[in-house]
Design an enzyme around this catalytic site. Sequence first.
Site, short mmCIF file in Angstrom:
data_model
loop_
_atom_site.label_atom_id
_atom_site.label_comp_id
_atom_site.label_asym_id
_atom_site.label_seq_id
_atom_site.Cartn_x
_atom_site.Cartn_y
_atom_site.Cartn_z
N GLY A 144 4.75 -9.92 0.76
CA GLY A 144 5.12 -9.35 -0.53
C GLY A 144 6.10 -8.21 -0.36
N SER A 145 6.68 -7.78 -1.46
CA SER A 145 7.59 -6.64 -1.44
C SER A 145 7.53 -5.96 -2.79
CB SER A 145 9.03 -7.07 -1.12
OG SER A 145 9.50 -7.97 -2.11
N GLY A 146 7.83 -4.67 -2.75
CA GLY A 146 7.81 -3.89 -3.99
C GLY A 146 9.06 -3.06 -4.11
N THR A 180 9.54 -0.08 -3.05
CA THR A 180 9.83 0.73 -1.87
C THR A 180 9.57 0.00 -0.56
OG1 THR A 180 9.17 2.70 -3.12
CG2 THR A 180 9.33 2.94 -0.73
N LYS A 181 8.56 -0.88 -0.52
CA LYS A 181 8.07 -1.37 0.76
C LYS A 181 8.12 -2.89 0.87
CE LYS A 181 4.69 1.15 -0.29
NZ LYS A 181 3.43 1.84 -0.50
N VAL A 191 6.15 -6.03 2.97
CA VAL A 191 4.91 -6.34 3.68
C VAL A 191 5.03 -7.71 4.31
CG1 VAL A 191 2.40 -6.57 3.51
CG2 VAL A 191 3.60 -4.97 2.00
N LYS A 216 3.65 -3.11 7.24
CA LYS A 216 4.31 -2.53 6.07
C LYS A 216 5.42 -1.58 6.54
CE LYS A 216 1.74 -1.33 2.53
NZ LYS A 216 0.87 -0.56 1.58
N ASP A 231 0.28 4.65 -9.98
CA ASP A 231 0.81 3.30 -10.25
C ASP A 231 -0.35 2.32 -10.18
OD1 ASP A 231 2.48 1.20 -10.75
OD2 ASP A 231 3.25 1.07 -8.70
#
Length: 429
Positions: free
Chosen positions: A74-76, A78-79, A81, A97, A209
């Site tokens: 996954g990704s968001g 900022t980061k 994974v 991460k 968040d």
Amino acid sequence: MQGSRALAALLGAPALLAVALLLCGLGRPPPSLQRELEQRRRDLRLLSARARAPPARGLGCAAVRGATGVGWVGSGITKLVLGALLPPPSGQRVALKSVHGAGRDVSRCVRRHGHPDGCRRLATYKLLKELVLLRSLRHPGVVKLHGQCYNRSLDPEMKVTTILELGTPLEMIQLLQTPWEERFKICLDLIQLLHYLAHSPLGSIALLDFQPRQFVLVDGVLKVTDLDDASIEELPCQVDDDCKLEFPTKSFSLKCTAYGKCEGINEKMNLFNAYRYFFTYLLPHTAPLALQPFLKDILNATGELRYGVNETLKAFQKVLHLYKSGLYLQKKPSHLKEYVALNVFHMDSEDYKCWLSYSNLGCMLSVHNAEEAAAICNSHPHCQRFIVTPKKTWTGRPLALFQSNLTDLILGGNMVAYVKGSAAQRESL
């Protein structure tokens, strides 16, 4: 080596873009970005001093370099994974991460400041903040930190990878199709976590968040996995009007304490978010009828913030006690006397299916005892028999298998099948 090359490629993706941005961003950051970096550095220093986190230990860069089976998880903002298999002797699946160089956080910063190097470093401070919190907070509901890697070929703040437990992302639609007992457990795990965060060694912590995507399931346990936006400070105030807690559909007015902080705002923020993202959807749906008034009280009290985390946890524990003890069962005439008990050999065979079954092959439900199973069987038009299996749920309740087919019963085993008396006579068992 193949796994190491794959890891390097994924961590640096997209590689060509990263190189281009790095070349464009060499040199000292502009003053506006430099001020942000200095502020983040001060904040991290203060957090580290307050947290007094134990020295870094556990897995390091050797484990990251030797990882295989690397793949995107996954990704968001900022980061990024990645999932990976650690080398022996560990050999476990973990989450890696790191800063997402192509994420919105870094991209927006580059558009604003034109300095990719500094922007990546700015984002790395979020990862370092999360690292400090993960080393300081010890609770089953906080994802476990296995270690960290600092790439010392660059500035240590420029390349950080944390090694974490690998969990399964929450899918709310799928959760709504799971048995109520499993959904109740997720809500119970969550309130136990929020109780810890309200009384943590760092003080009351707010998850700013707060979204289902910030949580994962690890071996059936709900855990928070994203702490970079957590706050250990409660909102400062001078008067009560400074303490507004606002959500899209509702707002609350809190008190300003004598020491200039909004009273319990972090705890209440977490609790209302738990209500609107988790409790509302997972608690009442298909709950046992006798427990629904208690669950409704939890929903109403958390939705209006009449309960704090202490009272909410006690309410959950009361529901759990009623459920595990069978005290929630309404006293009705016995249905079990309508059944014939037979010793049989148990054979798993595909049969009729029922809603929220624990088995994909047939109808398997959690029961308190054979009496409750008999009542359930009577309510199913297809049910002719049931077996209380040795399988248990997380509450210790047995799973009962309900079936319509009688022809595959083999007498003489060590399991007990309860067959409807009328059906037993028809089949002359």
